[in-house]
Write a protein that holds these residues in place. Structure first.
Motif, short mmCIF file in Angstrom:
data_model
loop_
_atom_site.label_atom_id
_atom_site.label_comp_id
_atom_site.label_asym_id
_atom_site.label_seq_id
_atom_site.Cartn_x
_atom_site.Cartn_y
_atom_site.Cartn_z
N ALA A 136 0.82 -1.23 0.00
CA ALA A 136 0.00 0.00 0.00
C ALA A 136 0.84 1.27 0.00
CB ALA A 136 -0.93 0.00 1.22
N LEU A 137 2.13 1.15 0.36
CA LEU A 137 2.99 2.32 0.40
C LEU A 137 3.26 2.89 -0.99
CD1 LEU A 137 5.71 1.23 3.00
CD2 LEU A 137 3.68 2.62 3.41
N PHE A 138 3.20 2.04 -2.01
CA PHE A 138 3.63 2.44 -3.35
C PHE A 138 2.49 2.55 -4.35
CE2 PHE A 138 6.96 -0.03 -1.25
CZ PHE A 138 7.96 0.93 -1.18
N THR A 139 1.33 2.01 -4.02
CA THR A 139 0.21 2.04 -4.97
C THR A 139 -0.30 3.45 -5.20
OG1 THR A 139 -1.33 1.56 -3.17
CG2 THR A 139 -0.54 -0.31 -4.45
N ASN A 189 9.29 15.08 -15.90
CA ASN A 189 8.80 13.90 -16.60
C ASN A 189 8.37 12.83 -15.59
OD1 ASN A 189 11.20 12.72 -15.65
ND2 ASN A 189 12.29 13.26 -17.53
N VAL A 190 7.94 11.68 -16.09
CA VAL A 190 7.43 10.63 -15.21
C VAL A 190 8.51 10.15 -14.24
CG1 VAL A 190 6.47 8.30 -15.14
CG2 VAL A 190 5.72 9.89 -16.91
N GLY A 191 9.75 10.03 -14.71
CA GLY A 191 10.84 9.59 -13.84
C GLY A 191 11.06 10.54 -12.68
N LYS A 192 11.05 11.84 -12.96
CA LYS A 192 11.24 12.83 -11.90
C LYS A 192 10.04 12.85 -10.94
CE LYS A 192 14.27 15.90 -14.56
NZ LYS A 192 14.42 17.23 -15.19
N LEU A 193 8.86 12.67 -11.49
CA LEU A 193 7.66 12.63 -10.65
C LEU A 193 7.71 11.42 -9.71
CD1 LEU A 193 4.90 13.61 -13.23
CD2 LEU A 193 5.72 14.99 -11.31
N LEU A 194 8.21 10.29 -10.21
CA LEU A 194 8.34 9.10 -9.37
C LEU A 194 9.33 9.36 -8.25
CD1 LEU A 194 7.88 6.14 -8.70
CD2 LEU A 194 9.61 5.54 -10.39
N LEU A 195 10.44 10.02 -8.56
CA LEU A 195 11.45 10.33 -7.53
C LEU A 195 10.86 11.26 -6.47
CD1 LEU A 195 14.29 10.10 -6.46
CD2 LEU A 195 15.00 11.91 -8.04
N ILE A 196 10.11 12.27 -6.91
CA ILE A 196 9.45 13.18 -5.97
C ILE A 196 8.46 12.42 -5.09
CG2 ILE A 196 7.84 15.12 -5.79
CD1 ILE A 196 9.13 16.22 -8.36
N PHE A 197 7.72 11.51 -5.70
CA PHE A 197 6.76 10.69 -4.96
C PHE A 197 7.46 9.87 -3.88
CE2 PHE A 197 5.00 6.43 -4.47
CZ PHE A 197 3.71 6.70 -4.03
N LEU A 198 8.58 9.25 -4.23
CA LEU A 198 9.31 8.41 -3.28
C LEU A 198 9.90 9.25 -2.14
CD1 LEU A 198 11.14 6.00 -5.75
CD2 LEU A 198 9.16 5.49 -4.31
N LYS A 200 8.70 12.09 -1.00
CA LYS A 200 7.57 12.49 -0.15
C LYS A 200 7.09 11.31 0.70
CE LYS A 200 4.52 15.67 1.00
NZ LYS A 200 3.57 16.28 0.04
N THR A 201 7.10 10.11 0.11
CA THR A 201 6.68 8.92 0.83
C THR A 201 7.58 8.63 2.02
OG1 THR A 201 5.72 7.93 -1.17
CG2 THR A 201 6.25 6.43 0.63
N VAL A 202 8.89 8.72 1.82
CA VAL A 202 9.85 8.45 2.90
C VAL A 202 9.67 9.45 4.04
CG1 VAL A 202 12.30 8.47 3.51
CG2 VAL A 202 11.55 7.36 1.40
N ILE A 203 9.57 10.72 3.69
CA ILE A 203 9.39 11.77 4.71
C ILE A 203 8.09 11.55 5.47
CG2 ILE A 203 9.08 14.24 5.12
CD1 ILE A 203 10.86 14.69 2.61
N ALA A 204 7.01 11.35 4.72
CA ALA A 204 5.69 11.17 5.34
C ALA A 204 5.64 9.92 6.20
CB ALA A 204 4.62 11.11 4.25
N PHE A 205 6.30 8.86 5.74
CA PHE A 205 6.28 7.60 6.49
C PHE A 205 6.90 7.76 7.87
CE2 PHE A 205 8.52 3.70 7.74
CZ PHE A 205 7.44 2.83 7.85
N PHE A 206 8.10 8.34 7.94
CA PHE A 206 8.77 8.45 9.23
C PHE A 206 8.06 9.43 10.16
CE2 PHE A 206 12.35 6.59 6.84
CZ PHE A 206 12.68 5.58 7.72
N VAL A 207 7.48 10.49 9.60
CA VAL A 207 6.70 11.41 10.44
C VAL A 207 5.46 10.70 10.97
CG1 VAL A 207 5.34 13.54 10.46
CG2 VAL A 207 7.53 13.48 9.26
#
Length: 219
Positions: A136-139, A189-198, A200-207
């Motif tokens: 669910a972290l990546f979907t 592009n999609v690659g940069k958007l994926l990196l931004i997503f990841l 944000k996910t890491v930051i949000a997860f630990f918070v």
């Protein structure tokens, strides 16, 4: 949301505010956002006048813009054109992609395979039902609602809290914001958007993990 107890709603909102501020401070200083130039669109130059307050300049610009604004009919025509362009160019892709990814989530183990390497890390951090939480972290990159769908069978309130926080704070998803951003003039592009997503996910997860423990949400 996903069965999260309403008693944690206040802490949930506070967590989202913290993530919003913290992630903005961090992500604008690291790639890929830090590598985007500060140049103005189409080579335009800053029209900011030193010595004048920003609010006053804002009102002055607004008054100047009103003088050159199109008629009501012109605005309706322009707005209709933009809306039709979205309906026929963007929405079909959104519907097709959203349907495809939902099928993959519901009827295939593909996201389980992708998330398998992260299960031990989640277990080490004391996240309950790690095997269900990990996919669910990546979907969310595919669609904003998928983390909630993927986490529907989770019973732990602590795990539900983490997923609810992530599902809302990840923001970029390719069936909505991500697709529109990739078609805009913003150089992402999609690659940069994926990196931004990841990121944000890491930051949000630990918070979310820290706040869940601070709020005393039962595992």
């Amino acid at each position: 949301i996903t069965g999260l107890d309403s008693a944690y709603f206040g802490g949930y909102v506070i967590t989202l505010v913290i993530i919003t501020i913290l992630s903005t401070i961090i992500m604008c200083r690291i790639p890929p956002l830090s590598r985007i130039t500060d140049s103005y669109y189409e080579g335009k130059k800053s029209t900011y006048e030193e010595g004048k307050g920003g609010i006053i300049q804002g009102f002055n610009r607004a008054y100047e813009k009103v003088k050159t604004a199109p008629s009501i009919g012109g605005m309706v025509k322009n707005g209709t054109s933009i809306a039709l362009n979205l309906y026929f160019e963007v929405f079909p892709i959104v519907v097709a992609l959203g349907t495809l990814v939902t099928i993959l989530v519901e009827y295939t183990p593909i996201f389980d395979f992708i998330a398998t390497p992260f299960v031990p890390a989640l277990q080490a951090l004391g996240i309950p039902e790690a095997a269900r939480v990990a996919p669910a972290l990546f979907t969310g990159f595919a669609d904003l609602l998928l983390p909630f769908i993927a986490g529907a069978g989770i019973t732990s309130q602590y795990a539900k809290f983490i997923l609810c926080v992530l599902g809302v704070s990840q923001i970029i998803c390719m069936t909505e914001t991500g697709l529109i951003m990739s078609k805009s003039a913003v150089p992402l592009n999609v690659g940069k958007l994926l990196l931004i997503f990841l990121e944000k996910t890491v930051i949000a997860f630990f918070v979310a993990v820290a706040m869940g423990k601070l709020l005393g949400i039962p595992v």
